[in-house]
Design a protein around this motif. Structure first.
Motif, PDB file in Angstrom:
ATOM      1  N   ASN A 234      -2.402 -37.712  30.091  1.00 21.72           N
ATOM      2  CA  ASN A 234      -2.692 -36.578  29.214  1.00 21.72           C
ATOM      3  C   ASN A 234      -4.160 -36.501  28.840  1.00 21.72           C
ATOM      4  N   GLU A 235      -4.995 -37.360  29.431  1.00 20.20           N
ATOM      5  CA  GLU A 235      -6.405 -37.425  29.077  1.00 20.20           C
ATOM      6  C   GLU A 235      -7.274 -37.109  30.289  1.00 20.20           C
ATOM      7  N   THR A 236      -8.543 -36.963  30.048  1.00 19.39           N
ATOM      8  CA  THR A 236      -9.429 -36.443  31.096  1.00 19.39           C
ATOM      9  C   THR A 236     -10.283 -37.499  31.779  1.00 19.39           C
ATOM     10  N   TRP A 237     -10.354 -38.698  31.237  1.00 18.21           N
ATOM     11  CA  TRP A 237     -11.327 -39.661  31.746  1.00 18.21           C
ATOM     12  C   TRP A 237     -10.993 -40.151  33.162  1.00 18.21           C
ATOM     13  N   LEU A 238      -9.729 -40.042  33.584  1.00 20.88           N
ATOM     14  CA  LEU A 238      -9.341 -40.454  34.928  1.00 20.88           C
ATOM     15  C   LEU A 238      -9.069 -39.257  35.837  1.00 20.88           C
ATOM     16  N   ALA A 239      -9.172 -38.053  35.291  1.00 18.69           N
ATOM     17  CA  ALA A 239      -8.730 -36.862  36.021  1.00 18.69           C
ATOM     18  C   ALA A 239      -9.519 -36.623  37.302  1.00 18.69           C
TER      19      ALA A 239
END
Length: 532
Positions: free
Chosen positions: A201-206
């Motif tokens: 649900n987060e962007t740091w690994l997207a």
């Protein structure tokens, strides 16, 4: 006038004779006394005779009465237990906990020939607990069964059930995205998004989603690291570290050859410790057992003077894209604490704060990369990308991996071997000696000696034999698949720990701008001015 009386001349000689007789008789008397005491036990209280024989220990005659003479293995096994007849009743805390407790986590598809030396080496240097996320060869019963039999090892499988969820859960993703994601990566999406993962649900690994090969592996490793934090905390660990099974920890600079001792000396306010990596430098192209045959390594730029690094840069690269053929940003160990999360396979982070980190000046991770000629084809066989310069960019993060994949996919075996010797093998002895003198290359023999010693002592073969013996002793039976089967270890973990992760209270500080740290190359010549 009468002459003075003279002393008898024989008196001095008699005194010397008496002294010589005494010196001769005294050792003889002491020897006789010692013999008498040993024979009769007179006056000497043997601590071993203060207690009767232990009731749990059978006598030699009774033991032999029900054991055949051919049971040599059992005799050796029974005699290997530590006994102290003169210190009976003393308490020796063999199983006493040592602090800090260090946990190593890995994601692997390797076989026992690579995993066992890697695992037992790290046991020797003080790692207390291992979390092995297995697939491929590592998940086969003959391999995983051996690993599960080793104390301090927890094996987590990727199950078929999780892969089958992809047909039922596609509403979470657009249809075009599903076509880009492999079955294996969907396994991890459904496993964590629907149960316990926060990072989906987060962007740091997207930036690594929806890409194959190395990008897919990087996402898997990050998800496994998130899962491992909870497991390590439940096991009472103090530090956690992600390593691949081609990497060994080298605790240089510690008071003893121990990772546990190394981390025990870290100040209490430090959250993360960075181990710079050294890269293997193989000296011939027929390596079979890298941990036992490789002793030369190229040092990390963090452990070299700036002038030496850039001054020897061209000679050290030997025509390759960079100073290291693979990554150069090391690996890190994190102190287990609230709000800890992975930040890619090379770093950790914290939801509540910016971690206080230090970089070790002597310790390192020894990376045994491309040590065998077969590593070229094994990477090719694991990836379905086209061998073109454009397509390999979406499959591999590093330039050398891209070049190696293309050569392994398009060249003959003879051409591959020639390329391997030119780019990987350090067969120029004069250059090697020069770089060794400058400190760019270094010799490290301790891991080699430890692994060779473990192999010669029969540790690896005895573990395999013990596991097979235990499996044969089990009564075979049929049953339906339930959560008690080994294949569902990950399912049991999720059901028991998802509540723990989801119920974490959101901290007031959220650093969502921090992106995952991928494998990074060392600085090149064009970065010389900004290197500090």
């Amino acid at each position: 006038m009468p002459a003075p009386a003279q002393a008898p001349s024989g008196g001095g000689g008699a005194a010397w004779r008496h002294l010589l007789l005494l010196l001769t008789a005294l050792p003889i008397a002491l020897a006789l006394l010692a013999f008498a005491l040993q024979w009769r036990g007179g006056g000497v209280d043997d601590p071993a005779t203060r207690w009767p024989p232990h009731s749990a220990e059978p006598t030699t005659s009774s033991w032999l009465s029900h054991r055949s003479s051919s049971a040599c293995a059992d005799v050796l096994a029974a005699s290997s237990a530590p006994t102290f007849p003169y210190l009976r009743g003393w308490s020796f805390p063999f199983d006493a906990p040592h602090h800090p407790k260090v946990c190593v986590q890995t994601s692997t598809s390797a076989g026992l020939d690579q995993i066992l030396p890697w695992l037992f080496y790290h046991k020797v240097v003080g790692v207390a607990h291992f979390l092995l996320f297995v697939e491929g060869r590592a998940a086969k019963p003959g391999v995983a069964g051996v690993l599960e039999s080793i104390p301090g090892v927890k094996v987590v499988y990727r199950t078929k059930e999780l892969e089958e969820q992809q047909a039922r859960r596609s509403e979470f993703f657009p249809r075009h995205a599903l076509r880009l994601i492999s079955m294996s990566i969907l396994t991890y999406i459904f496993r964590f998004r629907l149960t316990c993962s926060r990072i989906w649900n987060e962007t740091w690994l997207a930036g690594f989603f929806y890409k194959p090969c190395n990008y897919e592996l990087f996402v898997k490793q990050s998800l496994n690291m998130e899962m491992a934090i909870v497991m390590a905390r439940d096991a009472g660990m103090d530090w956690i570290m992600h390593l691949d099974t081609d990497e060994l920890l080298y605790p240089g600079g510690a008071a003893e050859y121990s990772v546990r001792r190394l981390l025990a000396d870290v100040p209490g306010d430090v959250d993360m410790v960075i181990f710079p990596n050294y890269e293997s430098s193989v000296e011939h192209d027929d390596i079979q057992d890298p941990f036992s045959e490789v002793s030369m390594f190229k040092k990390n730029y963090d452990h070299l003077p700036k002038d030496t690094y850039f001054g020897m840069y061209k000679e050290a690269t030997r025509g390759n894209p960079n100073y290291f053929i693979t990554y150069g940003n090391g690996k890190s160990a994190a102190r287990i604490q609230d709000h800890l999360r992975p930040n890619g396979a090379h770093r950790w982070h914290n939801y509540a704060k910016s971690p206080n980190e230090i970089k070790l000046e002597e310790a390192a991770v020894l990376h045994y990369t491309y040590t065998k000629f077969s590593d070229l084809t094994s990477r090719r066989d694991r990836c379905g990308c086209k061998p073109t310069k454009e397509d390999v960019k979406r499959c591999f993060m590093l330039d050398f991996d891209r070049a190696a994949f293309i050569i392994a996919s398009t060249a003959s075996e003879e051409e591959m071997l020639r390329w391997y010797n030119e780019r990987v093998v350090w067969n120029d002895r004069q250059l090697n000696l020069k770089l060794l003198r400058k400190g760019v290359l270094t010799r490290i023999y301790t891991p080699m000696a430890i692994v060779q010693g473990l192999r010669e002592s029969g540790v690896f073969t005895s573990v395999i034999a013990a596991s097979q013996s235990a499996a044969n002793d089990k009564v075979p039976f049929q049953k339906n698949k339930t959560d008690s089967e080994p294949g569902n270890v990950s399912g049991r973990f999720i059901s028991s720990n998802s509540r723990k992760i989801l119920s974490i209270v959101e901290p007031p500080f959220r650093d969502n701008d921090v992106s995952a740290v991928p494998p990074l190359l060392p600085p090149g010549l064009d970065e010389q001015q900004g290197f500090t």
